[in-house]
Each structure stands twice: as C-alpha cells, then as structure tokens.
Design a protein around this motif. Structure first.
Motif, PDB file in Angstrom:
ATOM      1  N   LEU A  52       1.277  12.186  -4.604  1.00  0.00           N
ATOM      2  CA  LEU A  52       0.514  10.933  -4.687  1.00  0.00           C
ATOM      3  C   LEU A  52       0.820  10.216  -5.993  1.00  0.00           C
ATOM      4  CD1 LEU A  52      -1.509   9.223  -3.252  1.00  0.00           C
ATOM      5  CD2 LEU A  52      -3.325  10.706  -4.070  1.00  0.00           C
ATOM      6  N   GLY A  58       0.828  -1.202   0.000  1.00  0.00           N
ATOM      7  CA  GLY A  58       0.000   0.000   0.000  1.00  0.00           C
ATOM      8  C   GLY A  58       0.855   1.242   0.000  1.00  0.00           C
ATOM      9  N   ILE A  59       0.223   2.355  -0.253  1.00  0.00           N
ATOM     10  CA  ILE A  59       0.947   3.630  -0.181  1.00  0.00           C
ATOM     11  C   ILE A  59       0.755   4.175   1.220  1.00  0.00           C
ATOM     12  CG2 ILE A  59       1.050   5.972  -1.020  1.00  0.00           C
ATOM     13  CD1 ILE A  59       0.254   5.093  -3.663  1.00  0.00           C
ATOM     14  N   ASP A  60       1.843   4.433   1.858  1.00  0.00           N
ATOM     15  CA  ASP A  60       1.784   5.032   3.173  1.00  0.00           C
ATOM     16  C   ASP A  60       1.456   6.497   2.998  1.00  0.00           C
ATOM     17  OD1 ASP A  60       4.166   5.060   5.910  1.00  0.00           O
ATOM     18  OD2 ASP A  60       2.075   5.682   5.735  1.00  0.00           O
ATOM     19  N   GLY A  61       0.526   6.986   3.801  1.00  0.00           N
ATOM     20  CA  GLY A  61       0.145   8.386   3.621  1.00  0.00           C
ATOM     21  C   GLY A  61       1.206   9.371   4.043  1.00  0.00           C
ATOM     22  N   ALA A  62       2.235   8.910   4.745  1.00  0.00           N
ATOM     23  CA  ALA A  62       3.211   9.851   5.301  1.00  0.00           C
ATOM     24  C   ALA A  62       3.938  10.593   4.197  1.00  0.00           C
ATOM     25  CB  ALA A  62       4.218   9.090   6.158  1.00  0.00           C
ATOM     26  N   GLY A  63       4.066  11.862   4.371  1.00  0.00           N
ATOM     27  CA  GLY A  63       4.883  12.643   3.438  1.00  0.00           C
ATOM     28  C   GLY A  63       4.165  13.050   2.176  1.00  0.00           C
ATOM     29  N   ILE A  64       2.886  12.739   2.099  1.00  0.00           N
ATOM     30  CA  ILE A  64       2.180  13.123   0.872  1.00  0.00           C
ATOM     31  C   ILE A  64       1.368  14.366   1.158  1.00  0.00           C
ATOM     32  CG2 ILE A  64       0.431  12.412  -0.757  1.00  0.00           C
ATOM     33  CD1 ILE A  64       1.428   9.709  -0.677  1.00  0.00           C
ATOM     34  N   THR A  65       1.692  15.434   0.474  1.00  0.00           N
ATOM     35  CA  THR A  65       1.006  16.686   0.746  1.00  0.00           C
ATOM     36  C   THR A  65       0.279  17.236  -0.467  1.00  0.00           C
ATOM     37  OG1 THR A  65       3.080  17.769   0.272  1.00  0.00           O
ATOM     38  CG2 THR A  65       2.534  17.432   2.597  1.00  0.00           C
ATOM     39  N   SER A  66       0.412  16.559  -1.594  1.00  0.00           N
ATOM     40  CA  SER A  66      -0.281  17.075  -2.776  1.00  0.00           C
ATOM     41  C   SER A  66      -0.551  15.915  -3.722  1.00  0.00           C
ATOM     42  CB  SER A  66       0.570  18.116  -3.485  1.00  0.00           C
ATOM     43  OG  SER A  66       1.687  17.472  -4.074  1.00  0.00           O
ATOM     44  N   LEU A  67      -1.380  16.182  -4.698  1.00  0.00           N
ATOM     45  CA  LEU A  67      -1.686  15.147  -5.685  1.00  0.00           C
ATOM     46  C   LEU A  67      -0.439  14.758  -6.466  1.00  0.00           C
ATOM     47  CD1 LEU A  67      -5.148  16.279  -7.025  1.00  0.00           C
ATOM     48  CD2 LEU A  67      -4.611  14.163  -5.853  1.00  0.00           C
TER      49      LEU A  67
END
Lengths: 384, 256
Positions: free
Chosen positions: A243, A231-240
């Motif tokens: 992503l 899965g993609i860890d949500g950490a560190g994602i701040t924009s599309l």
C-alpha cells in the motif's frame, strides 16, 4: 531555450473551487539569495542567511515601498533587481501616487505590489527594450495620464473569484518555495523563491498580483476544478508495504503528469531570453515567448544561480490581445524598428502598419508628423 | 470568580503580580485546559512543561475514570495541519480537541501510539502547521497493529487528496486481519471530526465505510467511540446502554 525546474519537487495540488494551487518544495534553500528585507511585512532587521556571509538580495518587479533615501514618497521598483545585501534600491523607479483604488485595507506601512495594468504594460516595455528614450517618455506619460483606452484590462487577483479564499486556505508545506496557480486548470502563472521564509512572506501577495482576462473569465464561470487524483486500485495489494509503495507511485505519477502536461507550456522553446543583470554568480533574465497566436504565452523574469538552477521565477500569462501586440512588436524589433522593412515582411503597406500600431496603442512610437501623414493617407484612401 | 474567568485572567494577573487569581489547572476540564495551553506562546509552554503536562494528564485520567487502561492497543492520527486553526471566532479549536483527545487516549489505552500529521513528537509544542498527509499517517498507524484506531481530523486530506479514503477502503476490504472472520473482529476505526461543514449540515467523512462523528469536546470521545463500536457490531445494544447509563450517572454525580 529551455529551463529546468531542478531542485524543486512538485507536491500534490490543493483545490478550492476552480482554483488549483500546486506547491513546489525544495530540499534546501538556494544559498546566498534572499528577498530584500524591505519586502517583509514585519520590520526585519537582519535576514538570516545561516552562515552570515555576503548575500545578494532581490526586489521583485512592481514592488511598492518607501525606499529611505531621503525621499519619503512611495515608489515602485521597475523590473526585478538584484542588489548587494539589503542596500537601498536606486533607479529605475517609478514614483507612485496612491489613489483610493489602490489603497487596500492594509496597514499603513504595509508594502504592496503595484495594482495597475501599468505593471503589465511596463513589463512588456521592459522586455522589448527598444529605443530607451521612447519607453521612458511613454512610461512617464502613462503614469500621469493613464494608458490608451484601447489597452485591455488586467484584473487584480482579488477579483479572480475564489483566488483569495484558495490562498487563505492553502496549507503551506514545510520547505515550500514556490507555487503554480491554475484557474479552471488553465495555468495563470508560476512563482518561485529561493528560500521558504521568503515564500511565506510573499504567498499572500499573490492576491495582489495581476491576471489576464482569460483567467478572470474562468474564475467567473466558477466551474470547480476536476479531481485529478487517480485512485489506488486494490488489486495486487496484500500488505501495508504494498500500500505504501502504491501511494509513493501515485505521488510520482502526479508530479510527472503535472510537470509535463499541465505546466509543459510555461517555457516556450521558441521564445527568447535576455540577460539583464549579473551579480555574484546570479543572473537575472527576462524571457519572452514566441507569441504564437492561439497558444499559451507566458512572459517572466528569472534569477538563476551559478549552476543554472532557477532561484527566483515570476511569470505572467498574456491574454490574446497582448499576444497580438507582442507579436507586432517582435516583428518590428526583428526588422530593427524600420517601418518599411516590417511592412514588407508582413505583406501590408507602411500606412497600414502605422495605423495598426496606432490601433494597438503604440502610436506614440512614431513621430507625430509621420503618424499624421499616414492617417491622412488612409483618410484619403490613396496608397503610399 | 468562575473557573473560566480565573483561567482567562491568569496571564494578566501574573503580570500585575496578583496571586489571588491563580487558577488551579488540575481542576480544569480537559478541552478547556488544552485551549489554554495552545493559547500560550511556545516559550512559555516549554518553560512550564512539567506543570502543564501534569495538569493535562490529570484531566485525561479524570475523564477516563474507571476505564483507564482498558482499551488495549490504541493508535491515534491527530491533525495539526494548518486548517486546525479553525475559525476566527474560536481559534485553534480543532487543534485543542486533538490535543485533549491525545491525553485522554493516553489514559484510556494500555499501549498508545500517537501520530501527528506534521510528524512532530512533542505534543506540548504543537501549533497549526503544514499540509494534511492523512493517508500516509493512517498507514503508519495501522503498521503498529492496534486494536483501535482513532482519527481526529477535519477530513481535508490534501497530501495527496483522496489517499486516506483509498487506504481505509483497501484496509477494510483486503488487509484487515479480522475482516474475513466477522465484522466484530476488525480493527475499530473511528473518525472524529471537530469541524462542522455548514454547507451540508454534516461533518466531512474520510470514507463511507468508517464510522464518522462530530466532536466538540474531547470529553465526549469515549461515548462516540462506543457508538462507533456499536455501529461495527463490536458491542451489542445492552453494552451500549450500560455505557450511556454510566456516563449519565457520572454526569449527574458531578453536578450534584
């Protein structure tokens, strides 16, 4: 000896039950090589090759068709062949008598693959070369009388539980030219074609392919293939944008994981390779594994282009008993088919070797009187 | 003859030269018309483009009714992958629902951005083809900054599997500009699934946080999206009741 699957990109797998199908996609089809037009279900008058220049066509191993040269009985091609553009296939061919078992509920004229364990034995025979005349006689006998009862079975893809459904449900990628089949995440085989249309024509025929006992058993056990997607860890994602980058990274990780870990044993570095045919820059070769016991062993055929890239590939995973038999034949071939030298290398007597050959189903390689002599010796219990 | 009978006999009548069976396409219900269009070969569709597109648009506008243009910015992710061929009994039903939903959303939205999973832009020439890269399409759709996102798909996300669920989860928990304000301020995401999973007696969800509903006829789309809005607290019970009363009246009005 190592191959590279260059020009082919691994895409995410599609899973159904315990069957995992991993697609391989090309950016551009391999030029100048196409499936023989007889192989298409619908009669194709001209195979489109784009620039209309001369091209080479290939006929896969064990392909059954009525080759129209006056003789209307169906025959199976024995080994993959390369041909000048769509010419009729000459020998070697094996005439086939259809029994009820082989006739599936398909159209009368539909071309199909030979669904007998003959295919695999014939395959091994092809690979080993050996004294030509012996193999011919063996194969003639095998067609009329069937094989020795001690050979193990191969299973039609139809009987591998879940394979037919998986192939039907599979969504073919645009540009897809190949697939790797895993049952319970054990690699059953790889299949690659030069052109996406050829792949589409042959995709469904994988269900008529043969699979060994291991694959059949795994299919029966029916354990669903695990979820290998990280899965993609949500950490560190701040924009599309982040992503999207994470999704791309995940795609690359899957491709690397698959190529190295899951399909890493497809080609054996210690194995051997034999070129069979050259035609217009394409090379048809058969490869054998090293027959290491308790390892993955795959045999197969490849057609490589002038740049060394694989254009066509078809592999088969050997079952354990086939690996043992192949091991025996390799030892024999290494000692030039001489019983005494091979027996010495293996550390057993000649008689023991002869009986071992007979048990493995290769008794006909020996002259009848020689075999009788060794059998009598064994019965009497006296050494050679 | 009933309308459906007329529609069914169209092609044969054309070949036989009988003009009396001509069905009036502009009076056909939306989803049925979409099924009809998908049953035509691609060349026919291209040749009759103006007629078919006009009929589909008219049907979409008719279903939208008074709500035309009231939905603001809408993005739609529509599944035309190989699995949208549906079952052997009712062919291409999932794709027909997607095509009908496309025209309906076009009528309902002020600004509309359709995204097909295959990447095609000419919706009249769709056919079931290719894998289902739902995750990537949803990212594309969210980049257009819509007010509402409607996903019409059977939920079998396979290129790569599970990406759509991750994208939706990360969007709703981190990236949605409205998520820190109030639940009602978020982008409305609704997943409409035209395929019923007989094993679970349910429809397959993409993500537990996104309202999911089964859809059989595209005409039900506005009601299902309104239910999704209610679940997301974008509209209260009174608003939902008003919408349902309105649909009921229109239904009875048509029949009466």
């Amino acid at each position: 000896m190592s191959f590279e699957l260059e020009g082919l990109e691994t895409r995410p797998a599609q899973v159904w039950g315990s069957v995992r199908l991993v697609p391989l996609v090309r950016d551009e089809p391999v030029p100048h090589l196409r499936l023989h037009r007889k192989a298409y279900e619908e009669p194709v008058s001209v195979v489109d090759v784009g620039d209309g220049t001369a091209y080479v066509s290939f006929v896969p191993h064990a392909f059954v068709a009525t080759w129209n040269d006056g003789d209307q009985t169906p025959a199976a091609s024995y080994g993959t062949r390369l041909l000048e553009r769509d010419t009729a296939v000459a020998s070697p061919r094996m005439p086939v008598r259809f029994t009820r078992r082989m006739a599936r509920k398909a159209g009368k004229d539909r071309l199909r693959f030979l669904p007998l364990h003959l295919v695999v034995e014939g395959y091994l025979a092809l690979h080993f070369g050996g004294p030509e005349i012996l193999w011919e006689e063996w194969s003639r006998r095998a067609v009329t009388r069937g094989l020795s009862p001690r050979c193990e079975e191969s299973y039609l893809g139809l009987r591998v539980h879940g394979l037919e459904d998986a192939l039907r449900i599979f969504e073919i990628h645009p540009g897809q030219c190949g697939v790797l089949v895993y049952v319970a995440d054990a690699l059953a085989g790889a299949f690659v074609t030069p052109h996406p249309d050829d792949y589409r024509a042959l995709h469904a025929t994988l269900v008529e392919d043969l699979f060994g006992e291991l694959i059949y058993t795994y299919g029966l056990l029916g354990a669903p293939a695990g979820d290998l997607s990280a899965g993609i860890d949500g950490a560190g994602i701040t924009s599309l944008h982040d992503l999207r980058a994470a999704a791309a990274r995940r795609r690359e990780e899957w491709a690397a994981f698959h190529d190295e870990v899951m399909a890493g044993d497809l080609f054996d570095e210690d194995g051997s390779r034999q070129t069979v045919q050259h035609l217009h820059g394409f090379e048809l070769a058969r490869f054998l594994p090293s027959f290491g016991l308790r390892k993955e062993n795959h045999i197969g055929e490849t057609v490589t282009g002038a740049d060394g890239r694989i254009a066509y590939l078809k592999t088969y995973r050997l079952s354990d008993s086939q690996v043992r038999r192949g091991h025996l034949l390799t030892r024999l071939a290494a000692h030039e088919w001489r019983l005494d030298a091979t027996a010495a290398a293996l550390g057993i007597t000649e008689a023991a070797l002869a009986l071992r050959l007979e048990r493995a189903g290769f008794g006909h390689l020996l002259r009848q009187d020689v075999l009788d002599h060794y059998r009598a010796q064994a019965r009497r219990g006296t050494p050679a | 003859m009933t309308r459906l009978e007329r529609l069914r006999l169209q092609e044969n009548a054309r070949e036989a030269g009988a003009a009396a069976v001509a069905a009036d396409l502009t009076a056909m219900p939306l989803t049925r018309l979409a099924s009809y269009v998908l049953a035509l070969p691609l060349d026919d569709r291209a040749a009759r483009r103006a007629e078919l597109t006009g009929a589909l648009r008219a049907a979409g506008r008719r279903v939208a009714g008074a709500a035309r243009g009231s939905w603001g910015r809408v993005a739609a992710v529509l599944d035309d992958s190989h699995s949208s061929i549906g079952s052997g009994q009712k062919r291409r039903r999932p794709l027909a629902v997607a095509l009908a939903a496309h025209y309906l959303l076009e009528a309902l939205a002020k600004e509309y951005a359709p995204l097909w999973t295959s990447g095609r832009t000419d919706e009249l020439l769709v056919y079931p083809f290719g894998p289902t890269p739902l995750g990537e399409r949803i990212i594309d759709a969210l980049e257009t900054r819509p007010d509402r996102l409607v996903i019409v798909s059977d939920g079998f996300d396979n290129a790569p599997p599970g990406l759509a669920a991750d994208v939706l989860r990360i969007w709703r928990t981190r990236l949605d500009p409205g998520h820190r304000l109030a639940p009602g301020q978020r982008v409305l995401i609704a997943h409409l699934n035209p395929v019923y999973d007989a094993d679970d007696f349910d429809v397959r969800r993409l993500s537990p946080g996104v309202p999911t509903a089964g859809i059989r006829d595209a005409e039900d789309l506005p009601t299902l999206v309104e239910l999704a809005r209610f679940a997301e607290r974008q509209v209260g019970l009174a608003g939902l009741r008003a919408h349902l009363d309105d649909r009921t009246a229109r239904f009875l009005g048509e029949r009466a």
